[in-house]
Design an enzyme around this catalytic site. Structure first.
Site, mmCIF file in Angstrom:
data_model
loop_
_atom_site.group_PDB
_atom_site.id
_atom_site.type_symbol
_atom_site.label_atom_id
_atom_site.label_comp_id
_atom_site.label_asym_id
_atom_site.label_seq_id
_atom_site.Cartn_x
_atom_site.Cartn_y
_atom_site.Cartn_z
ATOM 1 N N ASP A 1 -83.003 -30.460 -5.348
ATOM 2 C CA ASP A 1 -84.221 -29.710 -5.621
ATOM 3 C C ASP A 1 -85.203 -30.052 -4.506
ATOM 4 O OD1 ASP A 1 -86.131 -28.194 -6.972
ATOM 5 O OD2 ASP A 1 -86.825 -29.913 -8.134
ATOM 6 N N ASP B 1 -89.229 -29.594 -4.752
ATOM 7 C CA ASP B 1 -90.503 -30.136 -5.226
ATOM 8 C C ASP B 1 -90.284 -31.377 -6.076
ATOM 9 O OD1 ASP B 1 -92.224 -28.057 -4.133
ATOM 10 O OD2 ASP B 1 -91.241 -26.737 -5.574
#
Length: 570
Positions: free
Chosen positions: A92, A94
């Site tokens: 991922d 963020d």
């Protein structure tokens, strides 16, 4: 067939008749001559293996490249994971590859959400004077939308701390709401604060309730939370928050000089890497360029690190729905991408958006336990991938560095607390034993029929027992008060409202339990992989049942945990 007669009485020292250790076992404990021979051969081989002097010398040579970083930078293991079997590692972006300056980002999100509540939701302007308190919020809290409370629970669902507004909940109300009924987070009345970007909504919920109720206004708690949730979602969804972040990335995003080398090490170990993020292309490109461009000469662009790049993935829907992959035509830095059309495969050097788990595995020719996904969100990144696939998982929990560092600084106090707790447990046992003895002596004296000499001895024993019991009870009260004070100081020293992130009282917190349950690995930063081999075998300790902890020899069968999938959430 003859039947071995069984005594009608149990032996106080022997096993229950019919157990595997008796002469007539019910459940079978016989070994065939073949298995006996194999076992004896294995014992001879074990003796030779363990006495091999050259092997002993090799195993005692210091390992190359030891982890020289602080303990807080370790990678922690819930389920055994062989990196040699991992072919594809995904990330991922963020709060995973991109570690945000949380205080600044929370304040920005808070201010923008507060403004939306006033301008678009009709809340009174007086709430605009509220100031954000970073210390009041942490991950792992539950929102009771029906009663306007914030809760922190342990792994069993026991509510250990509860606040209404900015005040501790009244004990009687607490007991009525949460001690006499089970808290089930699946119920619509509860919301779960399990992501870092959700922290401002917890503070907004509590502080607005505190302010409006102090002004004598009635608050519809459910509507308040839903309005906050919608406002903060809008701030993220319409990119207004990310537009502000992009204006000054150095203010909101940390640069980690070890990130590029860590990704390079994984690639050098034969892993393919992919990026799977919910952010749009323009924001993803800006952040990733800031993080990785120019770190290593071998990677002139951040995109060179990754074999596949997928944006706007809409996790957790990515793991459960069948949205197609769309190929993007990307322009220069800061410009939005244009959808070319539906993709029929995934290619290195191209950028995609959307997609789904099934097609991803088909297009990459990798599936299940050959894929490791690294993310920060229990539900969107970890839980959903676990419930719909066999992907292995690593959770980024940046707060763990604070908790490990803090508790290390408190080690002397914690050691003293542990000693007092052990003493308290011993005192409780002795109080129980002395009460039992005192009761027996009282009954004997009440029955009478004793000779004068025996009665005098028993009365003297009773006086001694009573005096000892009084001493033990005083010591138990003292130990309890000391333990409570030390435990409160340790917990509230970390967070004065909620205590430690991973603990609630003597148990794991609900948040800690979910990290343990759904993440194969967890660590504070992606760059922590730099300190380990890309072929590392991450080993967990085997869970021991209480009878094994008490000394049962089955505890010695294997010190390591397993590689199995976590239990379901049902």
């Amino acid at each position: 067939m003859s039947v071995c007669p069984l005594s009608s009485k149990l032996s106080p020292t022997g096993p229950i008749p019919g157990s595997p250790t008796t002469s007539d076992p019910l459940h079978g404990s016989f070994r065939s001559s073949r298995s006996q021979a194999h076992a004896e051969e294995a014992e001879r081989r074990a003796q030779a293996l363990l006495s091999d002097t050259e092997l002993h010398r090799l195993l005692n040579v210091p390992r190359h490249g030891p982890h020289e970083g602080p303990r807080a930078r370790d990678i922690f293991v819930n389920r055994n994971l062989r990196m040699s079997g991992i072919e594809l590692v995904g990330f991922d972006m963020d709060y995973t590859l991109a570690i945000y300056h949380m205080r600044r980002l929370e304040e920005l999100a808070y201010d923008m959400t507060l403004a939306r509540l006033i301008s678009e939701r009709g809340y009174p302007s007086v709430i605009g004077h509220l100031q954000y308190d970073h210390h009041f919020v942490m991950r792992g809290l539950a929102v009771d939308k029906e009663n306007g409370n914030l809760l922190k629970m342990d792994r069993f669902g026991y509510v250990g701390r509860a606040w209404h507004g900015l005040r501790p909940l009244n004990r009687e109300v607490w007991h009525t709401l949460y001690r006499n009924q089970r808290v089930r987070l699946r119920e619509p009345r509860f919301a779960w604060i399990d992501t870092l970007f959700a922290l401002p909504e917890a503070w907004l919920f509590a502080s607005i309730i505190e302010l409006l109720e102090s002004l004598g206004q009635r608050v519809d708690y459910g509507r308040l939370y839903d309005d906050i949730r919608e406002a903060i979602d809008t701030v993220h969804r319409d990119n207004s928050l990310k537009r502000e972040v992009r204006k000054d990335l150095s203010r909101y995003v940390f640069q980690d000089p070890e990130l590029g080398p860590a990704l390079h090490k994984l690639r050098s170990g034969g892993k393919r890497l992919f990026l799977l993020t919910n952010s749009a292309w323009d924001y993803t490109d800006a952040v990733m360029r800031y993080l990785l461009d120019g770190q290593l000469a071998e990677y002139p662009s951040w995109r060179n690190y990754f074999d596949y790049v997928v944006t706007l993935a809409a996790k957790p829907a990515f793991f459960a729905e069948q949205r197609p992959f769309l190929e993007l035509e990307v322009a220069g830095p800061g410009e939005e991408a244009r959808v070319v059309g539906e993709a029929s495969g995934l290619e290195r050097g191209k950028v995609y958006q959307g997609g789904n788990l099934v097609q991803f595995e088909q297009y990459t020719r990798r599936s299940g336990e050959r894929i490791l996904y690294v993310g920060d969100h229990i539900y969107g990144d970890i839980l959903k991938s676990k419930k719909t696939s066999l992907w292995r998982t690593c959770m980024i929990v940046q707060e763990i560095e604070d908790e490990i560092t803090y508790t290390y600084g408190q080690r002397e106090r914690i050691e003293q607390l542990a000693e007092v707790e052990r003493t308290r447990a011993r005192l409780e046992e002795e109080v129980g034993d002395h009460k039992g003895l005192l009761n027996r002596l009282d009954r004997a004296l009440e029955r009478g029929g004793l000779t004068a000499e025996v009665q005098a001895k028993q009365e003297e024993q009773r006086r001694e027992t009573k005096a000892a019991l009084d001493t033990l009870r005083r010591a138990l009260r003292e130990a309890t008060e000391i333990a409570d004070a030390l435990e409160r100081e340790v917990e509230e020293g970390f967070n004065p409202y909620w205590g430690l992130l991973f603990k609630e009282g003597s148990e794991n917190s609900r948040f800690g339990e979910q990290v343990e349950r759904y993440a194969c690995l967890y660590t504070s930063r992606v760059s922590n992989f730099l300190y380990d081999s890309p072929l590392q075998y991450y080993r967990s300790s085997r869970d021991l049942m209480p009878h094994e902890q008490a000394g049962a020899w089955s505890a010695k069968l294997s010190p390591e945990g397993g590689e199995g999938v976590p239990p379901g959430d049902g």
